[in-house]
Design a protein around this motif. Structure first.
Motif, PDB file in Angstrom:
ATOM      1  N   ILE B 430      21.743  16.644  13.303  1.00  0.00           N
ATOM      2  CA  ILE B 430      21.832  15.848  12.105  1.00  0.00           C
ATOM      3  C   ILE B 430      20.349  15.242  11.733  1.00  0.00           C
ATOM      4  O   ILE B 430      19.609  15.049  12.747  1.00  0.00           O
ATOM      5  CB  ILE B 430      22.627  14.562  12.533  1.00  0.00           C
ATOM      6  CG1 ILE B 430      24.129  15.152  13.073  1.00  0.00           C
ATOM      7  CG2 ILE B 430      22.715  13.487  11.582  1.00  0.00           C
ATOM      8  CD1 ILE B 430      24.858  15.575  11.784  1.00  0.00           C
ATOM      9  N   PHE B 436      17.119  18.110  14.468  1.00  0.00           N
ATOM     10  CA  PHE B 436      17.251  18.391  13.057  1.00  0.00           C
ATOM     11  C   PHE B 436      15.785  19.291  12.488  1.00  0.00           C
ATOM     12  O   PHE B 436      15.633  20.113  12.101  1.00  0.00           O
ATOM     13  CB  PHE B 436      17.479  17.378  11.907  1.00  0.00           C
ATOM     14  CG  PHE B 436      17.381  17.960  10.676  1.00  0.00           C
ATOM     15  CD1 PHE B 436      18.065  18.500  10.006  1.00  0.00           C
ATOM     16  CD2 PHE B 436      16.071  17.223   9.912  1.00  0.00           C
ATOM     17  CE1 PHE B 436      17.797  18.998   8.733  1.00  0.00           C
ATOM     18  CE2 PHE B 436      15.919  17.783   8.792  1.00  0.00           C
ATOM     19  CZ  PHE B 436      16.769  18.443   8.046  1.00  0.00           C
ATOM     20  N   PHE B 440      15.398  22.644  11.546  1.00  0.00           N
ATOM     21  CA  PHE B 440      14.738  23.089  10.343  1.00  0.00           C
ATOM     22  C   PHE B 440      13.537  24.044  10.278  1.00  0.00           C
ATOM     23  O   PHE B 440      13.333  25.017   9.439  1.00  0.00           O
ATOM     24  CB  PHE B 440      14.415  21.676   9.540  1.00  0.00           C
ATOM     25  CG  PHE B 440      13.656  21.990   8.318  1.00  0.00           C
ATOM     26  CD1 PHE B 440      14.326  22.199   7.096  1.00  0.00           C
ATOM     27  CD2 PHE B 440      12.461  21.897   8.329  1.00  0.00           C
ATOM     28  CE1 PHE B 440      13.890  22.403   5.873  1.00  0.00           C
ATOM     29  CE2 PHE B 440      11.697  22.257   7.066  1.00  0.00           C
ATOM     30  CZ  PHE B 440      12.293  22.466   5.991  1.00  0.00           C
ATOM     31  N   PHE B 443      14.593  27.634  11.139  1.00  0.00           N
ATOM     32  CA  PHE B 443      15.338  28.331  10.104  1.00  0.00           C
ATOM     33  C   PHE B 443      14.318  28.672   8.736  1.00  0.00           C
ATOM     34  O   PHE B 443      14.393  29.488   8.088  1.00  0.00           O
ATOM     35  CB  PHE B 443      16.630  27.363   9.556  1.00  0.00           C
ATOM     36  CG  PHE B 443      17.644  27.417  10.410  1.00  0.00           C
ATOM     37  CD1 PHE B 443      17.758  28.383  11.266  1.00  0.00           C
ATOM     38  CD2 PHE B 443      18.654  26.397  10.448  1.00  0.00           C
ATOM     39  CE1 PHE B 443      19.022  28.550  12.191  1.00  0.00           C
ATOM     40  CE2 PHE B 443      19.704  26.372  11.526  1.00  0.00           C
ATOM     41  CZ  PHE B 443      19.790  27.355  12.251  1.00  0.00           C
ATOM     42  N   ALA B 455      19.276  32.725   8.756  1.00  0.00           N
ATOM     43  CA  ALA B 455      19.378  31.378   8.661  1.00  0.00           C
ATOM     44  C   ALA B 455      20.535  30.939   8.310  1.00  0.00           C
ATOM     45  O   ALA B 455      21.004  29.957   8.546  1.00  0.00           O
ATOM     46  CB  ALA B 455      18.144  31.117   7.609  1.00  0.00           C
ATOM     47  N   LEU B 456      21.173  31.659   7.264  1.00  0.00           N
ATOM     48  CA  LEU B 456      22.444  31.289   6.791  1.00  0.00           C
ATOM     49  C   LEU B 456      23.510  31.335   7.689  1.00  0.00           C
ATOM     50  O   LEU B 456      24.249  30.182   7.920  1.00  0.00           O
ATOM     51  CB  LEU B 456      22.995  32.263   5.537  1.00  0.00           C
ATOM     52  CG  LEU B 456      24.130  31.874   4.792  1.00  0.00           C
ATOM     53  CD1 LEU B 456      23.566  30.599   4.027  1.00  0.00           C
ATOM     54  CD2 LEU B 456      24.400  33.017   3.901  1.00  0.00           C
ATOM     55  N   VAL B 459      23.226  28.368   9.860  1.00  0.00           N
ATOM     56  CA  VAL B 459      23.372  27.310   9.365  1.00  0.00           C
ATOM     57  C   VAL B 459      25.097  26.989   9.466  1.00  0.00           C
ATOM     58  O   VAL B 459      25.646  25.992   9.532  1.00  0.00           O
ATOM     59  CB  VAL B 459      22.859  27.082   7.908  1.00  0.00           C
ATOM     60  CG1 VAL B 459      23.916  25.936   7.197  1.00  0.00           C
ATOM     61  CG2 VAL B 459      21.512  26.763   7.976  1.00  0.00           C
ATOM     62  N   LEU B 460      25.704  28.032   9.134  1.00  0.00           N
ATOM     63  CA  LEU B 460      27.048  28.102   9.242  1.00  0.00           C
ATOM     64  C   LEU B 460      27.464  27.968  10.635  1.00  0.00           C
ATOM     65  O   LEU B 460      28.583  26.947  10.822  1.00  0.00           O
ATOM     66  CB  LEU B 460      27.864  29.359   8.775  1.00  0.00           C
ATOM     67  CG  LEU B 460      27.724  29.428   7.001  1.00  0.00           C
ATOM     68  CD1 LEU B 460      28.323  30.915   6.724  1.00  0.00           C
ATOM     69  CD2 LEU B 460      28.401  28.441   6.428  1.00  0.00           C
ATOM     70  N   SER B 462      26.059  26.085  12.889  1.00  0.00           N
ATOM     71  CA  SER B 462      25.624  24.657  13.086  1.00  0.00           C
ATOM     72  C   SER B 462      26.761  23.805  12.598  1.00  0.00           C
ATOM     73  O   SER B 462      27.084  22.939  13.178  1.00  0.00           O
ATOM     74  CB  SER B 462      24.346  24.200  12.258  1.00  0.00           C
ATOM     75  OG  SER B 462      23.135  25.101  12.874  1.00  0.00           O
ATOM     76  N   SER B 463      27.223  24.123  11.317  1.00  0.00           N
ATOM     77  CA  SER B 463      28.159  23.375  10.807  1.00  0.00           C
ATOM     78  C   SER B 463      29.673  23.550  11.667  1.00  0.00           C
ATOM     79  O   SER B 463      30.421  22.412  11.673  1.00  0.00           O
ATOM     80  CB  SER B 463      28.422  23.504   9.438  1.00  0.00           C
ATOM     81  OG  SER B 463      29.152  24.951   9.185  1.00  0.00           O
ATOM     82  N   VAL B 466      28.941  21.560  14.929  1.00  0.00           N
ATOM     83  CA  VAL B 466      29.392  20.052  14.690  1.00  0.00           C
ATOM     84  C   VAL B 466      30.522  19.572  15.101  1.00  0.00           C
ATOM     85  O   VAL B 466      30.922  18.597  15.682  1.00  0.00           O
ATOM     86  CB  VAL B 466      28.784  19.549  13.180  1.00  0.00           C
ATOM     87  CG1 VAL B 466      29.418  18.074  13.029  1.00  0.00           C
ATOM     88  CG2 VAL B 466      27.556  19.995  12.655  1.00  0.00           C
ATOM     89  N   PHE B 467      31.535  20.440  14.879  1.00  0.00           N
ATOM     90  CA  PHE B 467      32.966  19.945  15.140  1.00  0.00           C
ATOM     91  C   PHE B 467      33.055  19.577  16.384  1.00  0.00           C
ATOM     92  O   PHE B 467      33.537  18.453  17.145  1.00  0.00           O
ATOM     93  CB  PHE B 467      33.865  21.174  15.102  1.00  0.00           C
ATOM     94  CG  PHE B 467      35.344  20.862  15.110  1.00  0.00           C
ATOM     95  CD1 PHE B 467      35.982  20.044  14.407  1.00  0.00           C
ATOM     96  CD2 PHE B 467      35.845  21.200  16.325  1.00  0.00           C
ATOM     97  CE1 PHE B 467      37.396  19.841  14.587  1.00  0.00           C
ATOM     98  CE2 PHE B 467      37.123  20.907  16.708  1.00  0.00           C
ATOM     99  CZ  PHE B 467      38.017  20.120  15.690  1.00  0.00           C
TER     100      PHE B 467
END
Lengths: 511, 561
Positions: B430, B436, B440, B443, B455-456, B459-460, B462-463, B466-467
């Protein structure tokens, strides 16, 4: 008043300090401190307006640029044009109202005053992030704030919301973060296309680049997705009704009224200038989605049984109008959308807060639990009606001006979209008036007879919002002076010819 | 016959390693000769002084390396260049912080280690040792030996030294893993598993070394690199050899498909050791991997690219997905460390200078958050019997690692929960946390190096990640704590959350089974608090102002050839 005073930094720092102070002061003083800080912030905002040269509203003013992470090319850069400023002003106006509304009762806030202190600290923290995000002139800085402000909202929903608050908070966070993280890839990719260097993320350094068409489209999609989730637009709006239903009314106000504007604000100030070709390429699809949002949001609003969900769905509809105006690419529609953002903030704030007062009295959010309240609580009924009428854009209220501008401006370029979107206005009349009818008219219910009308504090909450809507409804000139020049600048950046809107004036007036 | 020439050794350049290993040897002597009572004080002082000394030694070497680009020591066995120093400083710092947690005996007066590791679990002999209050202090020299190996590992300039350093760092860790005070069978099983799989991966590494030597006729990275430039007929030898070497290293960082030991070992090891291992081993192993990929195998970047890409993607995806369904805090963190290994790999694959800076920075911020997080896990305990410890009816048990036991911790211990939440947010990446800035930087290095699909995916992942981080925050802050009356209130509180989250039904069952056990946070001797505070400080400061550290790393981020 010297223009060198860092107004925007002051606007960011004051609520931050206020949030810290709230952790220190005794719980009993928390409310007074929070209100004082938010009022001071309002004064600062008005002072910033006096330092702002309205005649040159299209230019970015009050600019401050400092290096932050030179290694990444990130700067602390804040500055506002007319649109940014008017949104900052709207935010600093709504926060004291929300603080005042949270004074005594709101969902689980009645439990302990220590809870209230935490809640207010989060509100002030959020205010700092909101002001900063509307003022950010660095794409990376914007992104950081865009993500960081999720955290206070997440806690505001999760700690203080209704029975399903955990579910709503997590859904909100996951939706927003997913959009944001996809945007992050595009942010990085965009930086690598730009000039680089220690100030490589400044918005002005990234505007007007010559981009590879495919890359530009991909980056546009990533940005747009993040903003569409935030706004929220069909079909990625589903987190909003849950969040609004579970959050306390003040949180919903900030979330829908202020925070979600970051989505449309981002489309206007980042998507369009950074990716002009892709924006033109995507405009037809976006306009269709916007029209779908308008109708779908309105239809679902009509079908809601829960008051807060209903207001959330009306917002989906209204955000459709804002997006429609932005992507119609006429100076009238874009200016109308910018003004719409402000009006929608005021109107939604009034609706949510009055609904919050009613819900706190009744202990239920179900519309069916209300009825015949007109005679019992005339002031609440009257103010709710005015707020509702502003949602259906009654002439004489400020929302009418902005919705009219959007539809007229859109008609000049996309007559079909404008005509279909006017249906949204008709549907708005249904959901507002029918809700009013169910809740406030009809026979008085015995179990509601003891309900007390709005007190002095509650009147103070609602009065400034309604007053501003009426003032802007009759004298929109000053606000339009702020949003018109930036609209022209945006169109120039997108590279489309403006279409004069005089042809559409009859279409909009017979709604 | 050539005349013997005594090699000139730049002892100063080796000072960080020498200080730590010397202290470790002295520590063994202390065990033998110092009486039991002052032993712990002496060991602790010695270890802290050694690690602090290593940091100071790195600082003293810094300006020289910044000017000259580094020195080749011991005829090329060790390379003291910028990345070496950065990693040594990182490892020494994280080891120092971990040591504070390892050393803390808390209000219970017990550290995390078995009173007599040789005793059979559950035997009378063990019970006797426990009642006598026996506590061992061999852990300090063991930790120092492991740290010494880690300091050498990223500095190695030839494959044989690499192997030796690997063993020096691994063997003490195998031991430390098996020394947990509680749940000893689990701990010993973890130790066994770690040892067997570690030995297996060492064998792979050795075999790879032999093949690469067969191809190039050298063990030096620089000479192997030259040999790879010349087209030869034995490419398959080189390829297979490099793949085996990389496998050996990927095992140590816990990358998929060499990850299976990670969750078990993280769960079984004494928690302070888990933190030390997760942070420092990762830094050392990634340092070595970075050097090998950048200096030894750049000629094979194209051939090995497929392998590394596959491993990175698998690591991110498997780590993230598996973490979603865990119910044990240490296993969640274990799987999350796998996912993070994947993120760091994307920085390595970038193959540019930005990648070096990014990986080095990431290792620091990830390490700080990891040590801090495991430190907190160690302080959250089960309490049997009464809720109030003062009456003497209750006793502190082991760590409360089941997720459901963390319910409501944010209400009972807000500051601790807040700090843990900070570490979790940093793991999740975050903005305004150090995690972060780290994410950052890797990536953006990957995108710059043309690896944007990685990187994509990162990022996915990572999201999704987060859960499960947020799920823990939800548990701590938004769920009612377990009651004092022994009722399974945590289970009741979990029931509504089950509608939203995949906290399995067995969570509630587990709580009901130990309905008389409540969760508490124990007091410390102060060391652990200082350590956790230091980690939190690093996480916040590097989140808001990462610039100075990034610049510092970037100023020396070039490998000696």
């Amino acid at each position: 008043m010297s223009s060198s005073f860092p107004w925007l930094t002051a606007l960011i720092v004051v609520p931050l300090l206020g949030a810290v102070a709230l952790w220190v002061v005794p719980a009993g003083r928390a409310r007074a401190v929070a209100l004082g800080v938010s009022l001071l912030e309002l004064v600062l905002g008005i002072a910033a307006l006096t330092a702002f040269d309205v005649a040159d509203a299209g230019a970015v003013q009050l600019l401050e640029v400092h290096g932050w992470i030179p290694a990444f090319g990130v700067s602390y850069a804040v500055g506002v044009d007319g649109v940014g400023l008017i949104l900052v002003l709207m935010s600093v106006l709504i926060v004291p109202v929300v603080v005042l509304a949270a004074w005594r009762e709101q969902g689980s806030l009645t439990v302990a005053s220590d809870q209230l202190r935490r809640y207010l600290a989060l509100v002030l923290l959020l205010e700092a992030f909101i002001v900063a995000v509307f003022a950010a002139r660095d794409v990376f800085f914007f992104y950081v704030l865009f993500e960081a402000m999720l955290i206070p909202v997440y806690f505001m929903i999760g700690l203080f919301g209704g029975a399903q608050r955990r579910y709503a908070a997590v859904k909100f966070l996951l939706y927003s973060l997913t959009g944001g993280l996809i945007m992050l890839v595009a942010v990085i990719a965009l930086y690598l296309q730009g000039p680089g260097g220690p100030q490589g993320f400044l918005t002005e350094n990234l505007t007007g680049l010559t981009l590879d068409p495919t890359a530009e489209k991909l980056m546009f999609c990533a940005f747009f997705l993040a903003f569409a989730i935030k706004a929220p637009m069909f079909p990625v709006h589903t987190w909003l009704p849950d969040a609004a239903q579970q959050a306390p009314a003040g949180t919903s106000t900030l979330l829908v009224g202020v925070l979600d504007k970051v989505g449309t604000f981002g489309m206007l100030t980042l998507c369009l200038p950074l990716f002009p070709n892709a924006s033109r390429w995507a405009a037809p699809v976006v306009i269709v989605l916007a029209v779908v949002s308008i109708l779908y949001g309105a239809l679902l609003a009509i079908g809601q049984k829960d008051l807060m969900r209903l207001i959330a769905y009306t917002s989906v509809s209204h955000f459709g109008f804002i997006v429609l105006g932005i992507f119609a690419f006429t100076s009238t529609s874009v200016a109308g959308s910018s003004f719409y953002m402000v009006n929608h903030g005021l109107s939604t704030a009034a609706l949510f807060l009055i609904a919050g007062f009613l819900v706190a009295r009744r202990g239920s959010q179900q519309i069916a639990d209300f009825g015949g309240l007109q005679k019992i609580v005339p002031v609440l009924a009257g103010t709710f009606l005015v707020a509702g009428l502003s949602a259906l854009s009654l002439p004489g209220l400020s929302t009418f001006i902005s919705e009219f501008l959007v539809i007229v401006g859109t008609f000049a370029r996309h007559p079909a979209a404008a005509v279909v979107s006017t249906l949204g206005v008709v549907l708005a009349a249904i959901y507002v008036l029918w809700t009013y009818q169910r809740m406030f008219t009809g026979p008085e219910r015995p179990e509601l007879a003891g309900m007390v009308d709005a007190g002095t504090r509650e009147r103070w909450v609602v009065a400034p919002l309604l007053a501003l809507m009426i003032v802007f409804g009759f004298v929109p000139g000053p606000a339009l002076d702020l949003v018109r020049p930036p609209a022209s600048v945006t169109l120039e950046q997108v590279g489309v010819q403006d279409v004069p809107a005089n042809a559409g004036s009859e279409e909009g007036s017979d709604q | 016959m050539t005349e013997f020439v005594a090699p000139t050794v730049d002892w100063a350049a080796l000072s960080p390693v020498i200080i730590v290993l010397l202290a470790a040897v002295v520590g063994v002597l202390v065990e033998a000769f110092v009486p039991a009572r002052p032993r712990r004080t002496v060991q602790l002082t010695l270890a802290v002084a050694a690690l602090a000394g290593a940091i100071i030694a790195v600082a003293a070497l810094w300006s020289g390396v910044e000017e000259t680009g580094g020195t080749v020591v011991l005829g090329g066995s060790l390379l003291v260049d910028g990345p070496t120093l950065v990693l040594q400083a990182t490892i020494a710092l994280l080891a120092l912080i971990s040591l504070m947690i390892i050393a803390d005996r808390t209000e219970t007066g017990e550290d995390a280690f078995a009173p007599n590791a040789a005793a059979v679990p559950g035997s009378d002999y063990e019970e006797l040792a426990r009642r006598k209050g026996v506590q061992q202090t061999e852990i300090y020299p063991l930790v120092l030996f492991a740290t010494g190996g880690m300091l050498i590992f990223p500095a190695t300039g030839d494959l044989l030294t690499l192997f030796v350093a690997l063993e020096v760092l691994s063997l003490p860790l195998y031991l430390l893993t098996g020394m947990a005070r509680r749940r000893r069978l689990l701990s010993q099983e973890a130790s066994m598993k770690y040892f067997l799989l570690g030995a297996f991966s060492s064998a792979l590494l050795l075999f790879g070394i032999a093949l690469v030597y067969g191809y190039s006729g050298s063990l030096r990275y620089s000479e192997i690199s030259e040999a790879t430039q010349i087209p030869g007929g034995l490419d398959s030898l080189l390829l297979v050899g490099s793949v085996l070497i990389l496998s050996g290293l990927l095992f140590k960082v816990g990358a998929v498909p060499f990850h299976t030991w990670t969750p078990d070992v993280y769960q079984g090891a004494p928690t302070p050791i888990t933190g030390f291992m997760a942070a420092c081993t990762k830094a050392a192993a990634f340092g070595a991997l970075l050097r090998i990929v950048y200096t030894m195998l750049p000629g094979l970047a194209w051939d090995l690219g497929v392998l590394l890409w596959t491993v990175a993607i698998l690591t991110m995806v498997v780590g993230t997905v598996a973490a979603l369904v865990q119910t044990d805090m240490k296993r969640v963190l274990g799987y999350s460390s796998i996912a993070h290994a994947g993120f760091i790999l994307t920085g390595i694959i970038a193959l540019n200078e930005a990648g070096i800076v990014a990986v080095l920075f990431y290792l620091l911020v990830y390490g700080a958050a990891t040590v801090g997080a495991f430190g907190i896990v160690w302080l959250v305990r089960e309490r049997a019997g009464g809720h109030d410890g003062a009456d003497g009816t209750s006793s502190i048990l082991g760590e409360a690692t089941h997720l459901s036991q963390w319910a409501g911790l944010g209400r009972t211990h807000p500051l601790l929960a807040l700090t843990f939440g900070l570490f979790l947010l940093s793991f999740a990446g975050i903005p305004l946390t150090a995690g972060f800035a780290g994410k950052f930087s890797v990536f953006s290095a990957a995108v710059e190096g043309g690896a944007w699909p990685l990187a994509l995916i990162g990022v996915l992942a990572s999201s999704v990640a987060v859960f499960f981080y947020v799920r823990i925050i939800v548990l701590m802050f938004f769920t009612e704590p377990a009651g004092a009356d022994g009722e399974p209130t945590a289970a009741a509180a979990l029931a509504p959350s089950a509608e939203g989250f995949a906290l399995a039904g067995d969570a509630a069952v587990a709580v009901q089974a130990r309905s008389t056990v409540t969760t508490t946070v124990i007091g410390t001797e102060g060391f652990a608090v200082v350590a956790i505070a230091a980690c939190a400080l690093v996480t916040v400061v590097l989140g808001v102002f990462p610039s100075p550290v990034l610049d510092l790393i970037a100023s020396v981020a070039t490998f000696l050839p």
